[in-house]
Design an enzyme around this catalytic site. Structure first.
Site, PDB file in Angstrom:
ATOM      1  N   HIS A  42       0.939  -1.309  -0.046  1.00  0.00           N
ATOM      2  CA  HIS A  42      -0.056   0.038  -0.157  1.00  0.00           C
ATOM      3  C   HIS A  42       0.927   1.200  -0.088  1.00  0.00           C
ATOM      4  O   HIS A  42       0.382   2.239  -0.634  1.00  0.00           O
ATOM      5  CB  HIS A  42      -0.967  -0.187   1.201  1.00  0.00           C
ATOM      6  CG  HIS A  42      -2.102  -1.206   1.307  1.00  0.00           C
ATOM      7  ND1 HIS A  42      -2.012  -2.020   2.094  1.00  0.00           N
ATOM      8  CD2 HIS A  42      -3.121  -1.335   0.705  1.00  0.00           C
ATOM      9  CE1 HIS A  42      -3.143  -2.847   1.764  1.00  0.00           C
ATOM     10  NE2 HIS A  42      -3.787  -1.915   0.914  1.00  0.00           N
ATOM     11  N   LYS A  66      -0.946  -6.663  -8.395  1.00  0.00           N
ATOM     12  CA  LYS A  66      -1.466  -7.969  -7.734  1.00  0.00           C
ATOM     13  C   LYS A  66      -2.812  -8.164  -8.208  1.00  0.00           C
ATOM     14  O   LYS A  66      -3.148  -9.323  -8.547  1.00  0.00           O
ATOM     15  CB  LYS A  66      -1.174  -7.843  -6.237  1.00  0.00           C
ATOM     16  CG  LYS A  66      -1.675  -9.243  -5.745  1.00  0.00           C
ATOM     17  CD  LYS A  66      -1.305  -9.216  -4.167  1.00  0.00           C
ATOM     18  CE  LYS A  66      -2.182 -10.386  -3.688  1.00  0.00           C
ATOM     19  NZ  LYS A  66      -3.247  -9.480  -2.902  1.00  0.00           N
TER      20      LYS A  66
END
Ligand code: PAF
Length: 276
Positions: free
Chosen positions: A34, A149
């Protein structure tokens, strides 16, 4: 750093905020992956633009109530991470302020979202598209950053933006991995020590299989390597065209070997690129 807890407050804070405004949509429980999205957003926004991070565990994209309940929500720690990363505004609404009880409009993508995670998580991408469009509209951002991802999510959002003429530039940031290769995920914290120790086999299986140029052999190899563990249960394992996300039996164009694997009730996803 400013915090908005409702869409109205976010609009007020961002009225006249320096542009460009770059959004990082998240569900919180931050890890280094993140932070890399926030850094990418800052690169895009420049030192004077605005970086906005949304933290919202979106109930309508969960197909299993137990998964929604178990999703980690360490808000205080997440806010500290945002502050340290130089984020300008955090949007952390609750579900009641995001959705009317009689909500009746949903955004549905009908091609790219059907296979892979869409096949085993019914309604998941409807929930993702609906919340992402709402976040785009509430923030009025110029660009948004998503992790590679979730490559299917990225493809579906790009298609939504293209087909609905949403004026938001979509940026992708590479998958961040642990030292042993496991793709970082907020769900990793829910693995037992034994499951955590075993989970890098997913990456190892996909990477080795992606070197085999015969699709049937690649799939069989990856399946054997993952199923060699009594802890791992394959949800899906498939080889798809990198653009259409349709299953393929011949590698004539860039392809993706993708899997979702359950460790207990924790579902992990990963993929590897396969080149012709
Ligand atoms: O990738 C996620 O964390 C979520 O699917 C997203 C994009 C924030 C939408 O809820």
């Amino acid at each position: 750093m400013k915090l908005a807890e409702t869409g109205e407050a976010l609009r007020e804070i961002l009225k006249g905020a320096p542009r460009p405004c770059v959004l990082v949509p998240t569900m919180g429980a931050f890890h280094a992956g993140h932070v890399s999205l926030m850094e990418r957003a800052r690169e895009m926004a420049g030192p004077h633009g605005s970086v906005v991070v949304s933290i919202f565990v979106n109930p309508i994209q969960f197909d299993r109530a137990a998964d929604l309940d178990a999703y980690p929500r360490p808000l205080t720690r997440d806010l500290a991470t945002c502050r340290a990363a130089g984020v300008d505004v955090v949007f952390a609404p609750d579900a009641a302020s995001m959705y009317f009880p009689d909500r009746s409009v949903t955004v549905t993508e009908t091609m790219l979202s059907r296979g892979l995670c869409g096949a085993t998580r019914p309604g998941h991408f409807d929930g993702v598209c609906t919340v992402v469009l709402k976040l785009f509209l509430l923030s009025g951002c110029d660009a948004a950053v998503f992790g590679e991802k979730d490559f299917q999510q990225l493809a579906v959002i790009r298609r939504m933006v293209r087909d609905l003429d949403v004026p938001v530039e979509i940026m992708a940031a590479p998958t961040v991995r642990e030292a042993d290769g496991l793709a970082m995920s907020s769900r990793n914290t829910r693995l037992t020590p034994e499951q955590r120790a075993d989970a890098p086999r997913i990456r190892q299986a996909l990477s080795a299989a992606a070197e085999l140029k015969n699709p049937a052999e690649a799939l069989a190899f990856a399946r054997r390597a993952i199923e060699a563990s009594p802890l791992a249960r394959i949800d899906y394992l498939t080889l798809v065209d990198a653009v259409t996300l349709q299953p393929i039996s011949e590698i004539l164009r860039p392809a993706i070997l993708a899997t979702a694997v359950f460790y207990g009730d924790v579902r992990l996803i990963d993929h590897a690129a396969v080149t012709p």
